[in-house]
Design a protein around this motif. Structure first.
Motif, mmCIF file in Angstrom:
data_model
loop_
_atom_site.group_PDB
_atom_site.id
_atom_site.type_symbol
_atom_site.label_atom_id
_atom_site.label_comp_id
_atom_site.label_asym_id
_atom_site.label_seq_id
_atom_site.Cartn_x
_atom_site.Cartn_y
_atom_site.Cartn_z
ATOM 1 N N ARG A 197 0.829 -1.217 0.000
ATOM 2 C CA ARG A 197 0.000 0.000 0.000
ATOM 3 C C ARG A 197 0.858 1.259 0.000
ATOM 4 N NH1 ARG A 197 -4.377 -2.244 4.429
ATOM 5 N NH2 ARG A 197 -5.705 -3.395 2.951
ATOM 6 N N LEU A 198 1.961 1.238 0.740
ATOM 7 C CA LEU A 198 2.868 2.389 0.729
ATOM 8 C C LEU A 198 3.456 2.597 -0.664
ATOM 9 C CD1 LEU A 198 4.818 1.866 4.080
ATOM 10 C CD2 LEU A 198 3.292 3.769 3.542
ATOM 11 N N LEU A 199 3.881 1.500 -1.296
ATOM 12 C CA LEU A 199 4.451 1.584 -2.634
ATOM 13 C C LEU A 199 3.391 2.007 -3.645
ATOM 14 C CD1 LEU A 199 6.766 1.190 -4.603
ATOM 15 C CD2 LEU A 199 6.301 -1.276 -4.581
ATOM 16 N N TYR A 200 2.175 1.489 -3.480
ATOM 17 C CA TYR A 200 1.056 1.859 -4.366
ATOM 18 C C TYR A 200 0.888 3.375 -4.382
ATOM 19 C CZ TYR A 200 -3.829 2.230 -5.953
ATOM 20 O OH TYR A 200 -4.983 2.578 -6.623
ATOM 21 N N ASN A 201 0.857 3.995 -3.198
ATOM 22 C CA ASN A 201 0.640 5.443 -3.115
ATOM 23 C C ASN A 201 1.750 6.220 -3.804
ATOM 24 O OD1 ASN A 201 -1.744 5.194 -1.673
ATOM 25 N ND2 ASN A 201 -0.738 5.287 0.316
ATOM 26 N N LYS A 202 2.984 5.787 -3.642
ATOM 27 C CA LYS A 202 4.106 6.481 -4.266
ATOM 28 C C LYS A 202 4.028 6.390 -5.794
ATOM 29 C CE LYS A 202 7.226 5.640 -0.369
ATOM 30 N NZ LYS A 202 7.497 7.046 -0.004
ATOM 31 N N LEU A 203 3.709 5.206 -6.291
ATOM 32 C CA LEU A 203 3.633 5.013 -7.745
ATOM 33 C C LEU A 203 2.469 5.781 -8.351
ATOM 34 C CD1 LEU A 203 4.398 1.182 -7.831
ATOM 35 C CD2 LEU A 203 5.916 3.017 -8.607
ATOM 36 N N LYS A 204 1.307 5.765 -7.674
ATOM 37 C CA LYS A 204 0.141 6.494 -8.178
ATOM 38 C C LYS A 204 0.426 7.981 -8.263
ATOM 39 C CE LYS A 204 -3.744 5.332 -8.722
ATOM 40 N NZ LYS A 204 -4.517 5.003 -9.949
ATOM 41 N N THR A 205 1.142 8.507 -7.280
ATOM 42 C CA THR A 205 1.478 9.930 -7.267
ATOM 43 C C THR A 205 2.319 10.305 -8.482
ATOM 44 O OG1 THR A 205 1.423 9.953 -4.847
ATOM 45 C CG2 THR A 205 2.575 11.762 -5.916
ATOM 46 N N SER A 206 3.124 9.376 -8.974
ATOM 47 C CA SER A 206 3.965 9.632 -10.151
ATOM 48 C C SER A 206 3.241 9.362 -11.466
ATOM 49 C CB SER A 206 5.233 8.780 -10.078
ATOM 50 O OG SER A 206 6.065 9.226 -9.031
ATOM 51 N N GLY A 207 1.961 9.015 -11.395
ATOM 52 C CA GLY A 207 1.181 8.836 -12.621
ATOM 53 C C GLY A 207 1.176 7.433 -13.178
ATOM 54 N N ALA A 208 1.657 6.462 -12.407
ATOM 55 C CA ALA A 208 1.641 5.080 -12.888
ATOM 56 C C ALA A 208 0.239 4.494 -12.748
ATOM 57 C CB ALA A 208 2.640 4.237 -12.105
ATOM 58 N N ASN A 209 -0.080 3.529 -13.585
ATOM 59 C CA ASN A 209 -1.322 2.757 -13.472
ATOM 60 C C ASN A 209 -1.001 1.536 -12.620
ATOM 61 O OD1 ASN A 209 -3.849 1.563 -13.896
ATOM 62 N ND2 ASN A 209 -3.165 0.574 -15.780
ATOM 63 N N VAL A 210 -1.466 1.538 -11.374
ATOM 64 C CA VAL A 210 -1.047 0.516 -10.411
ATOM 65 C C VAL A 210 -2.219 -0.394 -10.064
ATOM 66 C CG1 VAL A 210 0.219 0.109 -8.278
ATOM 67 C CG2 VAL A 210 0.432 2.309 -9.445
ATOM 68 N N ILE A 211 -1.981 -1.701 -10.071
ATOM 69 C CA ILE A 211 -3.000 -2.692 -9.713
ATOM 70 C C ILE A 211 -2.453 -3.554 -8.589
ATOM 71 C CG2 ILE A 211 -4.333 -4.697 -10.492
ATOM 72 C CD1 ILE A 211 -3.098 -2.351 -13.118
ATOM 73 N N LEU A 212 -3.234 -3.730 -7.541
ATOM 74 C CA LEU A 212 -2.894 -4.642 -6.456
ATOM 75 C C LEU A 212 -3.587 -5.978 -6.693
ATOM 76 C CD1 LEU A 212 -3.322 -2.229 -3.417
ATOM 77 C CD2 LEU A 212 -1.173 -3.244 -4.160
#
Length: 505
Positions: free
Chosen positions: A362-377
């Protein structure tokens, strides 16, 4: 004379109601079911279910009432069906409405699949009460929008509803309607009532886009892909209106993710003063490089990275520079290991691996989303997901990177450190970037990057790596791995590794 005129007007209106124009049903007085839907005893979702109608069935219309149609059943009785899920039998076109068809999950856990068959791969799960946009239907399956893609669920586990595009009772997340929490601490519940289970909480000042409104309750996304209901009387709701003139500017910034670090100085090496919550707002004192100096509640000054906040004031907008920009529009699948009945390893002091992997993810998800990545858990809760399902998710989304997160164990309790794994040669470079960056950030013992015969990387046609982020079997390292500081460093290391990988490859 007036009475006769009123009768004439009524008759004309009644006849006009069955002419083929506007939102009215054609004069045939027959409708065709366009998806698997519920027929109810009365004109509303609260009425008991009479039966379930299948696609293509035709019924004679008795009358209309608002958004509902009373129809004649084969038993001679009548039932009611929503007009947004039926078609006119003459031209087989959907009845025009100002509604978006949505479904509400009515079972504790619902598999989302790649195609309309139980034999197809699962790409995720939905929880009871979650809403989805309906795209279409086929046999007893409904096509929905899931993480930006079309996918399928069994129709019998969805309760069809509608959301008016402009209404006081239901609001789309795209409408611009924002709610600000006014209570000190506000419970999030699984349903729209005080009797529903508490699934989380939010705090005063946090702001959320409103997804739906039901009676006096409001549905929000309180964490990535996690939804719940809050009492509307503790939300200050506002809808921006372009005609009301420009919004007054104020020099402040708003936190966009939970757990955002506020530091002593304008760099990531500075000590963390506190961790802010999503929606927290701070006054800006000045801009320094890519950071904002902000005033904290105790009157002191702290620094926050400009790319981790939204700016609604006079201070310049800051975009993250450097390797992070290479993450934009990349599709990254994060796979928190284990879950549900599968605890993974258990630490020397009882730490469950499944809980730690989701925390890191979840911590990594937030960082990646902030940079504009399309993130799926692959999972965002304590849910069991099979290994083939995890691989299917990477394939379904055509992931640019698949990262499986784990924590290790060994009978020898002195063993410690981080290990990176790959199976196919094309995966090795990704594993090396993730590993070197994570070691640099966490300062744990260097155990190297190795070949690993693990299902999620062996059977994965996408670029994939598996990271063992330390040994829970080592009592001292277990304490380290559980600390907020390590979790932040691990997520930062993995983030930097992905950013540098996409920058260089």
């Amino acid at each position: 004379m007036v009475k006769k005129l009123m009768i004439l007007v009524f008759c004309f209106t009644l006849i006009a109601g069955f002419l083929p124009q506007g939102n009215s049903i054609a004069a045939s007085g027959t409708i065709s079911i366009s998806s698997v839907v519920n027929i109810r005893e009365g004109p509303g979702l609260s009425y008991p279910l009479v039966k379930q109608a299948n696609i293509g069935e035709k019924y004679t219309i008795i009358k209309e009432q608002g958004d509902w149609i009373e129809i004649k059943l084969s038993t001679g009785q009548s039932g009611w069906v929503a007009n947004w899920v039926v078609s006119n039998v003459n031209n087989d076109t959907r009845i025009p409405t100002n509604k978006t068809s949505v479904g509400v999950v009515n079972v504790p856990s619902l598999n989302v699949r790649t195609s309309p068959s139980t034999a197809s791969s699962s790409v995720g799960k939905l929880s009871k009460g979650m809403t989805v946009t309906i795209l279409g239907s086929q046999n007893n399956w409904t096509q929905i929008q899931f993480n930006g893609q079309a996918a399928w669920v069994s129709s019998q586990y969805l309760e069809n509803q509608n959301i008016p595009q402009k209404s006081n009772n239901a609001t789309s997340s795209n409408s611009g309607t924002i709610g600000t929490v006014t209570a000190g601490s506000l419970s999030i519940r699984s349903g729209a009532s005080l009797n529903s289970a508490i699934v989380g909480s939010v705090h005063k000042g946090q702001r959320f886009s409103l997804l739906r409104k039901k009676n006096e309750w409001i549905k929000i996304e309180y964490e990535p892909n996690r939804y719940g209901w809050v009492a509307g009387w503790y939300m200050d709701v506002s809808t921006p209106n372009a005609s009301s003139g420009p919004i007054a500017k104020a020099s402040n910034v708003t936190i966009v993710n939970n757990g955002t670090n506020i530091r002593k100085g304008p760099n990531v090496q500075s000590d963390v003063l506190l961790r802010a919550k999503k929606g927290d707002t701070f006054a800006v004192k000045k801009e320094e490089n890519d950071w904002y100096a902000i005033k904290l509640p105790n009157g002191s000054i702290g620094y926050i990275a400009g790319w981790l906040v939204s700016n609604n004031g006079t201070s310049p907008s800051i975009n993250k520079k450097g390797a992070g920009s290479y993450l934009r529009d990349k599709t990254i699948v994060l796979d928190p290991g284990h879950g549900g009945v599968d605890n993974g390893t258990t630490g020397a002091s009882g730490t469950l691996e499944k809980n730690l992997t989701i925390r890191t993810a979840r911590l990594l998800y937030n960082k990646l989303k902030t940079s504009g990545a399309n993130v799926i858990l692959t999972r965002n809760s304590d849910t069991y997901i099979s290994l083939p399902e995890r691989v299917s998710i990477a394939r379904f989304y055509q992931a640019d990177a698949f990262v499986s997160l784990h924590y290790d164990a060994n009978g020898n309790r002195s063993v410690r450190g981080v290990t990176g794994y790959y199976y196919h040669s094309y995966q090795k470079t990704l594993a090396e970037y993730l590993y070197s960056s994570t070691i640099s950030q966490t300062k744990l013992r260097d155990r190297g990057v190795r070949f690993g015969d693990y299902h999620v990387i062996r059977e994965n046609s996408q670029n994939a790596a598996l990271m063992e982020l330390g040994y829970l079997s080592n009592p001292e390292e277990e304490m380290t791995l559980n600390s907020d500081q390590f979790q932040e460093n691990a997520a930062t290391g993995l983030y930097n590794g992905l950013a540098r990988y996409f920058k260089d490859n």
